[in-house]
Design a protein around this motif. Structure first.
Motif, mmCIF file in Angstrom:
data_model
loop_
_atom_site.group_PDB
_atom_site.id
_atom_site.type_symbol
_atom_site.label_atom_id
_atom_site.label_comp_id
_atom_site.label_asym_id
_atom_site.label_seq_id
_atom_site.Cartn_x
_atom_site.Cartn_y
_atom_site.Cartn_z
ATOM 1 N N ALA A 1 37.159 40.555 34.946
ATOM 2 C CA ALA A 1 36.319 39.970 35.973
ATOM 3 C C ALA A 1 35.987 38.543 35.556
ATOM 4 N N LEU A 2 35.935 37.672 36.521
ATOM 5 C CA LEU A 2 35.608 36.268 36.297
ATOM 6 C C LEU A 2 34.159 36.061 36.725
ATOM 7 N N LEU A 3 33.319 35.642 35.783
ATOM 8 C CA LEU A 3 31.891 35.469 36.037
ATOM 9 C C LEU A 3 31.505 34.011 35.856
ATOM 10 N N ASP A 4 30.551 33.556 36.652
ATOM 11 C CA ASP A 4 29.993 32.216 36.504
ATOM 12 C C ASP A 4 28.614 32.350 35.882
ATOM 13 N N TRP A 5 28.350 31.587 34.845
ATOM 14 C CA TRP A 5 27.060 31.666 34.170
ATOM 15 C C TRP A 5 25.924 31.365 35.144
ATOM 16 N N HIS A 6 26.110 30.363 36.009
ATOM 17 C CA HIS A 6 25.047 29.891 36.910
ATOM 18 C C HIS A 6 25.333 30.326 38.342
ATOM 19 N N MET A 7 25.034 31.575 38.660
ATOM 20 C CA MET A 7 25.189 32.072 40.024
ATOM 21 C C MET A 7 23.807 32.075 40.679
ATOM 22 N N PRO A 8 23.731 31.977 42.007
ATOM 23 C CA PRO A 8 22.439 31.819 42.672
ATOM 24 C C PRO A 8 21.489 33.021 42.581
ATOM 25 N N ALA A 9 21.913 34.207 42.913
ATOM 26 C CA ALA A 9 20.994 35.345 42.960
ATOM 27 C C ALA A 9 20.850 36.049 41.610
ATOM 28 N N MET A 10 21.934 36.072 40.833
ATOM 29 C CA MET A 10 21.942 36.755 39.538
ATOM 30 C C MET A 10 22.855 35.953 38.618
ATOM 31 N N ASP A 11 22.394 35.634 37.417
ATOM 32 C CA ASP A 11 23.271 34.851 36.540
ATOM 33 C C ASP A 11 24.379 35.728 35.959
ATOM 34 N N GLY A 12 25.379 35.098 35.409
ATOM 35 C CA GLY A 12 26.537 35.800 34.875
ATOM 36 C C GLY A 12 26.214 36.759 33.745
ATOM 37 N N LEU A 13 25.191 36.433 32.951
ATOM 38 C CA LEU A 13 24.804 37.329 31.861
ATOM 39 C C LEU A 13 24.278 38.655 32.406
ATOM 40 N N GLU A 14 23.441 38.583 33.429
ATOM 41 C CA GLU A 14 22.903 39.812 34.008
ATOM 42 C C GLU A 14 24.012 40.632 34.652
ATOM 43 N N LEU A 15 24.940 39.961 35.337
ATOM 44 C CA LEU A 15 26.070 40.678 35.934
ATOM 45 C C LEU A 15 26.910 41.343 34.845
ATOM 46 N N ALA A 16 27.150 40.644 33.741
ATOM 47 C CA ALA A 16 27.906 41.224 32.626
ATOM 48 C C ALA A 16 27.191 42.465 32.081
ATOM 49 N N ARG A 17 25.888 42.373 31.932
ATOM 50 C CA ARG A 17 25.119 43.538 31.443
ATOM 51 C C ARG A 17 25.251 44.725 32.394
ATOM 52 N N GLN A 18 25.196 44.448 33.694
ATOM 53 C CA GLN A 18 25.303 45.532 34.676
ATOM 54 C C GLN A 18 26.703 46.139 34.683
ATOM 55 N N ALA A 21 27.053 48.356 31.704
ATOM 56 C CA ALA A 21 26.252 49.578 31.825
ATOM 57 C C ALA A 21 26.934 50.620 32.714
ATOM 58 N N ASP A 22 27.956 50.212 33.454
ATOM 59 C CA ASP A 22 28.669 51.132 34.347
ATOM 60 C C ASP A 22 29.709 51.898 33.540
ATOM 61 N N PRO A 23 29.582 53.214 33.435
ATOM 62 C CA PRO A 23 30.512 53.998 32.609
ATOM 63 C C PRO A 23 31.956 53.979 33.108
ATOM 64 N N ARG A 24 32.186 53.518 34.335
ATOM 65 C CA ARG A 24 33.554 53.446 34.864
ATOM 66 C C ARG A 24 34.273 52.174 34.420
ATOM 67 N N LEU A 25 33.549 51.215 33.856
ATOM 68 C CA LEU A 25 34.137 49.899 33.565
ATOM 69 C C LEU A 25 34.022 49.463 32.098
ATOM 70 N N PRO A 26 34.132 50.354 31.136
ATOM 71 C CA PRO A 26 33.883 49.950 29.747
ATOM 72 C C PRO A 26 34.905 48.961 29.183
ATOM 73 N N ALA A 27 36.138 49.002 29.661
ATOM 74 C CA ALA A 27 37.182 48.149 29.074
ATOM 75 C C ALA A 27 37.534 46.948 29.953
ATOM 76 N N LEU A 28 36.795 46.728 31.033
ATOM 77 C CA LEU A 28 37.088 45.601 31.925
ATOM 78 C C LEU A 28 36.850 44.284 31.187
ATOM 79 N N PRO A 29 37.867 43.438 31.060
ATOM 80 C CA PRO A 29 37.661 42.137 30.414
ATOM 81 C C PRO A 29 36.741 41.258 31.272
#
Length: 76
Positions: A1-18, A21-29
């Motif tokens: 997944a491609l994440l942007d650090w500075h996103m408007p509603a949720m930053d990239g760090l929070e999205l990465a944490r979420q 936390a999803d057991p279906r996505l443990p190995a997603l780069p």
């Protein structure tokens, strides 16, 4: 997944944490884009489960790719 650090509603760090936390996505780069330096950003990204970081700039210059050391990835 491609994440942007500075996103408007949720930053990239929070999205990465979420995503991590999803057991279906443990190995997603996770590739984080940031225009910030890596001083403390790298440690925050590793803690959030980011695989690699790409530093970008608003001015014309090459993009610099850096692996997250804790994930032991090769430089892209």
């Amino acid at each position: 997944a491609l994440l942007d650090w500075h996103m408007p509603a949720m930053d990239g760090l929070e999205l990465a944490r979420q995503i991590r936390a999803d057991p279906r996505l443990p190995a997603l780069p996770l590739l984080m884009l940031t225009s910030s330096g890596l001083s403390d950003s790298g440690a925050q990204a590793v803690a959030a489960g980011v695989t690699s970081i790409a530093m970008t700039s608003a001015t014309p210059m090459p993009t610099v790719w850096a692996p997250c050391p804790a994930n032991n990835n090769a430089v892209l």
